[in-house]
Design an enzyme around this catalytic site. Structure first.
Site, PDB file in Angstrom:
ATOM      1  CB  THR A   1     -23.963  -1.429  45.362  1.00 43.23           C
ATOM      2  OG1 THR A   1     -23.617  -0.936  44.108  1.00 43.23           O
ATOM      3  CG2 THR A   1     -24.838  -2.629  45.342  1.00 43.23           C
TER       4      THR A   1
ATOM      5  CG  ASP B   1     -29.566  14.279  35.048  1.00 45.48           C
ATOM      6  OD1 ASP B   1     -29.270  13.679  34.029  1.00 45.48           O
ATOM      7  OD2 ASP B   1     -30.152  13.957  35.877  1.00 45.48           O
TER       8      ASP B   1
ATOM      9  NE  ARG C   1     -23.095   7.850  42.196  1.00 42.57           N
ATOM     10  CZ  ARG C   1     -23.522   8.528  43.266  1.00 42.57           C
ATOM     11  NH1 ARG C   1     -22.752   8.548  44.159  1.00 42.57           N
ATOM     12  NH2 ARG C   1     -24.224   9.561  43.246  1.00 42.57           N
TER      13      ARG C   1
ATOM     14  CG  ASP D   1     -27.010  13.708  37.847  1.00 40.82           C
ATOM     15  OD1 ASP D   1     -26.981  12.503  38.172  1.00 40.82           O
ATOM     16  OD2 ASP D   1     -26.340  13.858  36.959  1.00 40.82           O
TER      17      ASP D   1
HETATM   18  N1  URA Z   1     -22.928  12.840  40.978  1.00 37.39           N
HETATM   19  C1  URA Z   1     -23.613  13.976  40.978  1.00 37.39           C
HETATM   20  O1  URA Z   1     -23.850  14.319  39.636  1.00 37.39           O
HETATM   21  N2  URA Z   1     -24.039  14.487  41.884  1.00 37.39           N
HETATM   22  C2  URA Z   1     -23.908  14.328  43.085  1.00 37.39           C
HETATM   23  O2  URA Z   1     -24.225  15.198  44.138  1.00 37.39           O
HETATM   24  C3  URA Z   1     -23.177  13.223  43.744  1.00 37.39           C
HETATM   25  C4  URA Z   1     -22.751  12.319  42.619  1.00 37.39           C
END
Ligand code: URA
Length: 213
Positions: free
Chosen positions: A112, A207, A108, A204
């Site tokens: 944007t 992560d 991502r 995330d």
């Molecule tokens: N990607 C993620 O890992 N967590 C989110 O909350 C949104 C996108």
């Protein structure tokens, strides 16, 4: 299916919901997170494959002969959206050991939130397979929409999306661009925050799976 989103199935089974709570909790460590995700992904695959066609096979039990169902129809292909999608693969492959696996690398753009493709590798007979795209977090839905655009370019007509958590924004985006693609998830969360994270979410996913916090 929910009233607002005919494309969405939320798996509200207590086992899924219990494990999801500990996936969300910030004190859950990487080892536990991976194990829980593996278990939940098995249960989500169970739901996502509920409508696989079966045919009757003649077998002999120790007691008698019988006609018993076996899975028939298209073979399966799992497609992981890198990198977090790989966290769902282990569990999915333990249920579907003969499935082929494709990978799509999308990140991502932080400003944007649009997806940028950096990797694409899928089986050559993809068009003949039923595809299950795996990505834990359906946030804006831009990555899922882009990945499914690419999968459809390869002639696939039968596609589902399996995710751990979904935001309404992502489900609506999928409904707009790919209304033919059913989504299976463990929860429909509240909304996205200003950074594009799902709220309440779990942070995330990549992560937390790979310990890169
Ligand atoms: N990607 C993620 O890992 N967590 C989110 O909350 C949104 C996108």
């Amino acid at each position: 299916m929910t009233a607002d989103f005919p494309n969405l199935t939320v798996v509200d089974h207590p086992l899924v919901q219990h494990k999801l709570t500990w996936l969300r909790a910030e004190e859950t460590n990487t080892d536990s997170f991976r194990n829980l995700l593996r278990e939940v992904s098995q249960m989500l695959v169970y739901e996502a494959t509920r409508d696989l066609p079966t045919t009757l096979q003649a077998i002999q039990t120790p007691v008698t002969a019988m006609q018993s169902p076996v899975i028939s129809g298209k073979k399966l292909c799992l497609v992981s959206i890198l990198r977090a999608g790989n966290g769902l693969l282990d569990g999915a492959l333990s249920i579907l050991p003969l499935a082929r696996v494709g990978h799509i690398g999308l990140y991502r753009d932080p400003s944007t939130l649009e997806p940028v493709e950096y990797y694409f590798k899928v089986p050559s007979d993809m068009a003949e397979r039923q595809v299950i795209v795996v990505d834990p977090m359906l946030a804006t839905g831009n990555s899922a929409v882009a990945a499914i655009d690419r999968i459809k370019e390869h002639g696939c007509a039968s596609i589902k999306l399996l995710c751990l958590l979904a935001a309404p924004e992502g489900v609506a985006n999928m409904l707009k661009h790919h209304p033919d693609v059913p989504i299976v998830t463990a929860a429909l969360d509240s909304h996205l925050n200003e950074h594009g994270y799902i709220v309440p979410g779990l942070g995330d996913a990549g992560d937390r799976i790979f310990g890169t916090l």
